[in-house]
Design a protein around this motif. Sequence first.
Motif, mmCIF file in Angstrom:
data_model
loop_
_atom_site.group_PDB
_atom_site.id
_atom_site.type_symbol
_atom_site.label_atom_id
_atom_site.label_comp_id
_atom_site.label_asym_id
_atom_site.label_seq_id
_atom_site.Cartn_x
_atom_site.Cartn_y
_atom_site.Cartn_z
ATOM 1 N N ILE A 60 16.111 34.363 53.247
ATOM 2 C CA ILE A 60 15.135 35.376 52.865
ATOM 3 C C ILE A 60 13.726 34.782 52.804
ATOM 4 O O ILE A 60 12.739 35.469 53.077
ATOM 5 C CB ILE A 60 15.556 36.002 51.523
ATOM 6 N N VAL A 62 12.516 32.576 54.911
ATOM 7 C CA VAL A 62 12.023 32.614 56.294
ATOM 8 C C VAL A 62 11.592 34.029 56.665
ATOM 9 O O VAL A 62 10.493 34.256 57.192
ATOM 10 C CB VAL A 62 13.113 32.104 57.249
ATOM 11 N N VAL A 63 12.454 35.006 56.357
ATOM 12 C CA VAL A 63 12.154 36.382 56.767
ATOM 13 C C VAL A 63 10.904 36.895 56.064
ATOM 14 O O VAL A 63 10.037 37.531 56.681
ATOM 15 C CB VAL A 63 13.363 37.286 56.475
ATOM 16 N N VAL A 66 7.734 35.483 57.581
ATOM 17 C CA VAL A 66 7.389 36.169 58.827
ATOM 18 C C VAL A 66 6.751 37.527 58.536
ATOM 19 O O VAL A 66 5.750 37.911 59.151
ATOM 20 C CB VAL A 66 8.642 36.323 59.706
ATOM 21 N N PHE A 67 7.295 38.240 57.552
ATOM 22 C CA PHE A 67 6.740 39.553 57.223
ATOM 23 C C PHE A 67 5.317 39.427 56.706
ATOM 24 O O PHE A 67 4.429 40.199 57.079
ATOM 25 C CB PHE A 67 7.606 40.229 56.159
ATOM 26 N N ALA A 70 2.967 38.689 59.539
ATOM 27 C CA ALA A 70 2.762 39.871 60.373
ATOM 28 C C ALA A 70 1.815 40.855 59.693
ATOM 29 O O ALA A 70 0.927 41.424 60.342
ATOM 30 C CB ALA A 70 4.099 40.542 60.662
ATOM 31 N N ALA A 71 1.981 41.041 58.382
ATOM 32 C CA ALA A 71 1.077 41.933 57.656
ATOM 33 C C ALA A 71 -0.333 41.371 57.635
ATOM 34 O O ALA A 71 -1.312 42.104 57.747
ATOM 35 C CB ALA A 71 1.587 42.145 56.233
ATOM 36 N N ASN A 73 -1.658 39.511 59.926
ATOM 37 C CA ASN A 73 -2.217 39.700 61.264
ATOM 38 C C ASN A 73 -2.794 41.107 61.406
ATOM 39 O O ASN A 73 -3.795 41.316 62.084
ATOM 40 C CB ASN A 73 -1.107 39.462 62.293
ATOM 41 N N LYS A 74 -2.153 42.058 60.753
ATOM 42 C CA LYS A 74 -2.628 43.436 60.839
ATOM 43 C C LYS A 74 -3.828 43.674 59.923
ATOM 44 O O LYS A 74 -4.638 44.559 60.165
ATOM 45 C CB LYS A 74 -1.495 44.374 60.436
#
Lengths: 80, 146
Positions: A60, A62-63, A66-67, A70-71, A73-74
């Motif tokens: 969890i 790692v996941v 990544v989340f 990604a957020a 980046n947005k």
Amino acid sequence: MHIFILQTILLILLVGTGITALAVKDLLASVVLFGAFSFFAVLLYLIMGAPDVAFTEAVIGVVSTVFFIAALNKLKRGCR
Amino acid sequence: MKKGFGSIVLDASFRVLVPFTLVYGVYVLVHGEYSPGGGFQAGALLAVGIILSRLIQGNEKALFNIKGNVALILAGIGTALYALIGFSTIFLGGKFLEYGRLPFSVHDPAELHALGMLGIEIGVTLCVMMTIVAIFDALTGEEEGI
């Protein structure tokens, strides 16, 4: 006794990375420090004899890293 | 990610890392009764494999290209599989998730229990994997006019 010393060192590192992740200005650095926090939590769970929880926490961590990235980046905003 | 982070180093490490991750996820799922792990961890590992392929190769050219809508439908199918096994034991005269009532011709009850547990863990794995992929798709996909 050795286990106790190891646990103390890991606990200090855990609290240190947690406080630094909250205090640092750069958001990407904060996310990476949160990953380190998760990894120290994994090591603590392993020492305390809960490999199942440690496995879940590792995956969890790692996941969620990544989340967060990604957020980020947005979000298009480097610091808070 | 609309455009992946592709480069030579990332592509080479992708070819080594992602098949290993997927095979390890399946191993954790199948071996879940005897060792640490189970449906949730296996689903998260498989989802990490899919997310890595998307991060490196981009959304369009990804090796395991599962869109958000399909992922949500598959998550629902996983939950339905769990519910199907759970309620089928009720209709066969037992309690919820009483594996001993499953209609398979296996003589050893422990083997029947392992079979039923494998079934519901496949459901949990599908649900967790596809939910993580759907969250990632919602975070990185384009907005289609809210």
